[in-house]
Design an enzyme around this catalytic site. Structure first.
Site, mmCIF file in Angstrom:
data_model
loop_
_atom_site.group_PDB
_atom_site.id
_atom_site.type_symbol
_atom_site.label_atom_id
_atom_site.label_comp_id
_atom_site.label_asym_id
_atom_site.label_seq_id
_atom_site.Cartn_x
_atom_site.Cartn_y
_atom_site.Cartn_z
ATOM 1 N N ASP A 201 -8.881 -0.892 -8.252
ATOM 2 C CA ASP A 201 -8.207 -1.339 -6.992
ATOM 3 C C ASP A 201 -7.838 -2.653 -6.751
ATOM 4 O O ASP A 201 -6.765 -3.078 -6.399
ATOM 5 C CB ASP A 201 -9.147 -1.086 -5.643
ATOM 6 C CG ASP A 201 -8.339 -0.926 -4.527
ATOM 7 O OD1 ASP A 201 -7.143 -0.680 -4.463
ATOM 8 O OD2 ASP A 201 -8.996 -0.893 -3.373
ATOM 9 N N GLN B 237 -3.945 -16.083 -3.174
ATOM 10 C CA GLN B 237 -4.508 -15.624 -4.249
ATOM 11 C C GLN B 237 -5.419 -16.439 -5.023
ATOM 12 O O GLN B 237 -6.399 -15.705 -5.631
ATOM 13 C CB GLN B 237 -3.319 -15.429 -5.074
ATOM 14 C CG GLN B 237 -2.098 -14.308 -5.072
ATOM 15 C CD GLN B 237 -2.776 -13.071 -5.092
ATOM 16 O OE1 GLN B 237 -3.556 -12.717 -6.091
ATOM 17 N NE2 GLN B 237 -2.636 -12.208 -4.065
ATOM 18 N N HIS C 144 -6.948 7.073 -3.018
ATOM 19 C CA HIS C 144 -7.699 5.991 -2.539
ATOM 20 C C HIS C 144 -7.144 5.244 -1.193
ATOM 21 O O HIS C 144 -7.642 4.629 -0.586
ATOM 22 C CB HIS C 144 -8.318 5.145 -3.647
ATOM 23 C CG HIS C 144 -7.557 4.024 -3.678
ATOM 24 N ND1 HIS C 144 -6.322 3.977 -4.767
ATOM 25 C CD2 HIS C 144 -7.518 2.696 -3.349
ATOM 26 C CE1 HIS C 144 -5.637 2.958 -4.704
ATOM 27 N NE2 HIS C 144 -6.408 1.998 -3.888
ATOM 28 N N ASP C 145 -5.787 5.481 -1.103
ATOM 29 C CA ASP C 145 -5.307 4.635 -0.157
ATOM 30 C C ASP C 145 -4.280 5.624 0.861
ATOM 31 O O ASP C 145 -3.328 4.975 1.313
ATOM 32 C CB ASP C 145 -4.269 3.335 -0.700
ATOM 33 C CG ASP C 145 -5.351 1.979 -0.560
ATOM 34 O OD1 ASP C 145 -6.127 2.021 0.040
ATOM 35 O OD2 ASP C 145 -4.954 1.211 -1.680
ATOM 36 N N HIS D 116 0.763 -1.194 -0.171
ATOM 37 C CA HIS D 116 -0.052 0.058 0.027
ATOM 38 C C HIS D 116 0.922 1.452 0.060
ATOM 39 O O HIS D 116 1.141 1.872 1.014
ATOM 40 C CB HIS D 116 -1.094 0.149 1.207
ATOM 41 C CG HIS D 116 -2.230 -0.901 1.290
ATOM 42 N ND1 HIS D 116 -2.378 -2.243 1.835
ATOM 43 C CD2 HIS D 116 -2.931 -0.979 0.125
ATOM 44 C CE1 HIS D 116 -3.369 -2.678 1.537
ATOM 45 N NE2 HIS D 116 -3.939 -2.203 0.498
ATOM 46 N N ASN D 117 1.487 1.468 -1.117
ATOM 47 C CA ASN D 117 2.418 2.634 -1.359
ATOM 48 C C ASN D 117 2.066 3.352 -2.695
ATOM 49 O O ASN D 117 0.928 3.141 -3.110
ATOM 50 C CB ASN D 117 3.668 2.303 -1.276
ATOM 51 C CG ASN D 117 4.023 1.041 -2.347
ATOM 52 O OD1 ASN D 117 3.431 1.262 -3.658
ATOM 53 N ND2 ASN D 117 4.909 -0.068 -1.969
ATOM 54 N N ALA D 118 2.669 4.347 -2.785
ATOM 55 C CA ALA D 118 2.459 5.262 -4.172
ATOM 56 C C ALA D 118 2.472 4.428 -5.342
ATOM 57 O O ALA D 118 1.746 4.890 -6.324
ATOM 58 C CB ALA D 118 3.385 6.457 -4.034
ATOM 59 N N VAL D 119 3.235 3.365 -5.492
ATOM 60 C CA VAL D 119 3.248 2.682 -6.714
ATOM 61 C C VAL D 119 1.922 1.854 -6.871
ATOM 62 O O VAL D 119 1.512 1.918 -8.050
ATOM 63 C CB VAL D 119 4.293 1.907 -6.758
ATOM 64 C CG1 VAL D 119 4.498 1.040 -8.172
ATOM 65 C CG2 VAL D 119 5.743 2.333 -6.341
HETATM 66 ZN ZN LIG Z 1 -5.788 0.249 -3.029
#
Ligand SMILES: [Zn+2]
Ligand SMILES: *[C@@H]1O[C@H](CO)[C@@H](O)[C@H](O)[C@H]1NC(C)=O
Ligand SMILES: *[C@@H]1O[C@H](CO)[C@@H](O)[C@H](O)[C@H]1NC(C)=O
Ligand SMILES: *[C@@H]1O[C@H](CO)[C@@H](O)[C@H](O)[C@H]1NC(C)=O
Length: 423
Positions: A296, A347, A189-190, A149-152
């Site tokens: 997402d 997964q 969004h995150d 959950h980072n900018a990438v």
């Molecule tokens: Zn997300």
């Protein structure tokens, strides 16, 4: 916090959607009777706020890895990044590569490019300096130490959102306002995601859980953080306020996976009745919500090489949470337990019970080449994880069989004739 599983078919029922989405009434019940006293909860909170401090320190966060070859290579990288942006609508777009080529600025560069190419800057008379500053603040408020959950991830979701906005049904109907909000929501969004899930925040008495009353805690935080940065940057201060914040919030809140079934059944109903009318603003907003939800969780619909990398990253983040829980003697969230889970199993469950149901409906709504491509990857990737898991299992059981056989040989070499098989 309602996780409605009533609309799910019986066979999927047994699966712990509960686990995948980390929701859980059952889970909360455990928390209530959880022996983890206030002391360890306080420790964890302290730990988290320390991490927050660490992460939010601009000294630590903003500095990209230094580039030993200096500006010559930078020029070359910039050229390659620009080339990539010419194909920004490709479903094969490699955000990991783009992030390296832009020296860790994928979110800023991509979003700026999309605003520009949609003509939003001119149309809304946006100040370029304010826009860049705003995007840099967003990028910096993602925590680069989070494996997933980072900018990438935010950049990747924004790119997927762009692909969906380009689909004929949306491209023909979305207004500039819709495009602006859709891209903004994707990019933010995150925002400031702490790298742990909502049940974790609740059971450790994190202040965010109290602030948002245990309900869509993370999503509310992302939304409020985005509104805060919009205000701080004054990017849109010259425009009428209208219901911008509310719409942004409603888009970001839709990414709460524990509410997926509500959106899904509404979507299904519309599709069954064929009553979606995209000249209607409310319907367009609903489709934007669904598009953002798809963006997402579209990792499993990307080509295997990219999809697999995302899977490994998200699992790393889950397992990290599990490690913190174990260390602080909190109940280990089932999905976060590295001792009882594998990337493959997580997964396969995620694809089967969360991703597939959503993308099946999306394909009904937008039956295009992109949808076919995504469903194709989804099916291949699931197959890939299954084969990997089966091989692994065969290997493990063969290995333990060999171990047992050789142990038996060692201890019972006289009684067991060579080559005999134990059943
Ligand atoms: Zn997300
Ligand atoms: C990417 O963004 C950074 C930071 O705003 C900027 O310095 C750089 O010129 C951008 N690169 C491209 C290719 O747009
Ligand atoms: C949130 O959940 C915790 C743990 O279950 C509980 O103690 C607290 O009262 C809840 N807060 C609200 C506002 O519901
Ligand atoms: C199978 O096990 C062997 C040794 O235990 C290992 O070297 C190999 O990488 C494993 N293969 C797979 C596919 O897991």
């Amino acid at each position: 916090m309602g996780c409605c599983v009533s609309s799910m078919s019986a066979h999927s029922h047994r699966f712990a959607l509960v686990t995948v989405v980390g929701v859980a009434t059952a889970w909360q019940a455990q928390i209530l009777s959880c022996s983890a006293g206030p002391v360890s909860a306080r420790n964890v909170r302290r730990l988290l706020s320390f991490q927050r401090y660490l992460h939010s320190s601009r000294f630590i966060r903003g500095i990209p890895a230094s580039n030993p070859l200096g500006y010559i290579l930078d020029d070359d990288y910039t050229g390659q990044a620009k080339l990539m942006l010419e194909k920004v609508g490709n479903w094969n777009f490699d955000m990991f590569l783009f992030d390296r080529l832009t020296n860790g600025n994928s979110l800023v560069n991509l979003t700026f490019h999309l605003f520009n190419s949609y003509g939003l800057i001119e149309l809304f008379q946006l100040d370029m300096v304010k826009l860049r500053r705003f995007l840099v603040m967003i990028q910096e408020d993602y925590r680069s130490l989070n494996p997933y959950h980072n900018a990438v991830h935010a950049a990747d979701v924004t790119q997927a959102m762009y692909c969906y906005l380009q689909e004929p049904k949306l491209a023909e109907t979305m207004t500039s306002c819709d495009l602006l909000l859709g891209l903004l929501a994707a990019a933010t969004h995150d925002l400031d995601h702490p790298g742990v899930n909502q049940p974790f925040l609740i059971k450790t008495n994190h202040y965010l859980a109290a602030l948002y009353k245990n309900s869509s805690v993370l999503e509310n935080h992302h939304w409020k953080s985005a509104v805060g940065l919009l205000r701080e940057s004054a990017l849109l201060s010259h425009l009428p306020t209208e219901d911008r914040s509310e719409r942004l919030g409603s888009l970001i809140l839709a990414t709460d996976i524990s509410r997926q079934n509500n959106y899904l059944s509404e979507f299904r109903t519309h599709l069954d009745k064929r009553d979606l009318c995209l000249t209607n603003g409310r319907h367009r907003h609903f489709i934007l919500q669904i598009a953002l939800k798809c963006a997402d969780i579209c990792n499993p619909c990307r080509p295997w090489k990219l999809s697999k990398l995302w899977s490994e990253k998200v699992t790393e983040e889950f397992f990290h949470q599990g490690d913190i829980e174990r260390k602080h003697h909190l109940e280990v969230t089932p999905l976060c337990d590295r001792q009882s889970n594998s990337v493959a199993n997580i997964q396969i469950g995620f694809m089967t019970y969360v991703v597939e149901p959503l993308f099946v409906e999306w394909s009904r709504f937008s039956d295009t080449r992109l949808s076919q491509t995504m469903m194709g990857h989804l099916s291949l990737n699931k197959q890939g994880w299954k084969e990997g898991r089966d091989k692994q299992e065969a290997n493990t059981s063969r290995a333990s069989e060999e171990q047992r056989t050789s142990a038996a040989k060692d201890s019972n070499s006289k009684e067991l004739p060579q080559g005999s098989k134990r059943s």
